[in-house]
Design a protein around this motif. Sequence first.
Motif, PDB file in Angstrom:
ATOM      1  N   ALA A 107      26.013  21.484  43.756  1.00 55.97           N
ATOM      2  CA  ALA A 107      24.875  20.194  43.728  1.00 55.97           C
ATOM      3  C   ALA A 107      24.431  19.852  44.923  1.00 55.97           C
ATOM      4  O   ALA A 107      22.992  19.647  44.963  1.00 55.97           O
ATOM      5  CB  ALA A 107      25.482  19.264  43.551  1.00 55.97           C
ATOM      6  N   GLY A 108      24.774  20.560  45.749  1.00 59.39           N
ATOM      7  CA  GLY A 108      24.066  20.474  47.236  1.00 59.39           C
ATOM      8  C   GLY A 108      23.514  21.615  47.572  1.00 59.39           C
ATOM      9  O   GLY A 108      22.081  20.931  47.764  1.00 59.39           O
ATOM     10  N   MET A 109      23.261  22.603  47.122  1.00 64.49           N
ATOM     11  CA  MET A 109      22.209  23.860  47.170  1.00 64.49           C
ATOM     12  C   MET A 109      20.454  23.242  46.391  1.00 64.49           C
ATOM     13  O   MET A 109      19.488  23.099  47.035  1.00 64.49           O
ATOM     14  CB  MET A 109      22.438  25.006  46.413  1.00 64.49           C
ATOM     15  CG  MET A 109      23.556  25.239  47.600  1.00 64.49           C
ATOM     16  SD  MET A 109      23.543  26.190  48.860  1.00 64.49           S
ATOM     17  CE  MET A 109      24.268  27.125  49.714  1.00 64.49           C
ATOM     18  N   ILE A 110      20.812  22.716  44.847  1.00 59.03           N
ATOM     19  CA  ILE A 110      20.098  22.339  44.315  1.00 59.03           C
ATOM     20  C   ILE A 110      19.257  20.495  45.002  1.00 59.03           C
ATOM     21  O   ILE A 110      18.191  20.711  44.876  1.00 59.03           O
ATOM     22  CB  ILE A 110      20.569  21.676  42.802  1.00 59.03           C
ATOM     23  CG1 ILE A 110      20.960  22.328  41.753  1.00 59.03           C
ATOM     24  CG2 ILE A 110      19.506  20.648  42.475  1.00 59.03           C
ATOM     25  CD1 ILE A 110      19.324  23.688  42.199  1.00 59.03           C
ATOM     26  N   GLU A 111      19.668  20.309  45.527  1.00 60.15           N
ATOM     27  CA  GLU A 111      19.783  19.119  46.374  1.00 60.15           C
ATOM     28  C   GLU A 111      19.126  19.189  47.588  1.00 60.15           C
ATOM     29  O   GLU A 111      17.437  18.891  47.497  1.00 60.15           O
ATOM     30  CB  GLU A 111      20.671  18.049  46.653  1.00 60.15           C
ATOM     31  CG  GLU A 111      20.721  16.233  47.482  1.00 60.15           C
ATOM     32  CD  GLU A 111      21.441  15.619  48.109  1.00 60.15           C
ATOM     33  OE1 GLU A 111      20.741  14.716  48.934  1.00 60.15           O
ATOM     34  OE2 GLU A 111      22.613  15.932  47.953  1.00 60.15           O
ATOM     35  N   ALA A 112      19.075  20.544  47.931  1.00 58.07           N
ATOM     36  CA  ALA A 112      18.034  21.312  48.857  1.00 58.07           C
ATOM     37  C   ALA A 112      17.016  21.676  49.084  1.00 58.07           C
ATOM     38  O   ALA A 112      15.619  21.571  49.590  1.00 58.07           O
ATOM     39  CB  ALA A 112      19.567  22.035  49.847  1.00 58.07           C
TER      40      ALA A 112
END
Length: 246
Positions: A107-112
């Motif tokens: 989720a963190g990578m997609i947010e970035a």
Amino acid sequence: MSLSGALVRAPDMAVNWTRKAMLCVAVPTQRMHFRMNKNTSDFWDRVSKLSRGSPKELGLVARKSVDAALACLSMESVVLDLGCGPGELTLAIAQNVASVHALDPSAGMIEAANAKLGKLAKLGAGNVVFAQGDLGALQGRDGSFSAVLAFNVLHYIDDLPNAFRQINTLLAQDGVFLSSTACMGEGRTILGMLMRLLTRLGIVPSMHFFTLAQLTDLIEGEGFLIVETKKLSDLPEYFIAAKKMA
């Protein structure tokens, strides 16, 4: 190279091959489905915090990977990017193809990645889609993509033959599978020895230390024809272009 450098050096290391590995780190009993357990997911979410902000200029190896891939693509290409991380390579590819569907289970990578996409007004809204998920999210998309990208991912997949079969199924007839991979079984390097130690200690997700020949044999064994291999760095990292066979 320090531990922090090995994990987060952007854009050549963490935002080149380490950052893309999360797609294929999975629960031990279900790794062929590319699912992550909570500890693995938390690890890559923490790494993603170091990749926030505006898109950065690609490093040398990342640029080589993109250029090699673009030589195999066209403005009509419909692309799937597996393990997109924070999106720099994806966005560089997207400017030169019809569309990119980019997946990452972190989720963190997609947010970035979505934050970077929002800052690039020159890309049309329908050109790139970043989505949290894995290959299981693509059921019913058989034959939908003219190219599948797996940059800096394959050395983290447990069941490679199964992964290549799934990728083959997703590709249209004559589609291409494009990858760049750290083949650390090719020789002994300081980084390779460091990564072996860190995986044994459980500090970073487990990975394969295979040779280029071992990797190309596995790809060809699942219905592909290798059409190009190119050394990208002394790690060594290799770009591989493979065509889906009839």
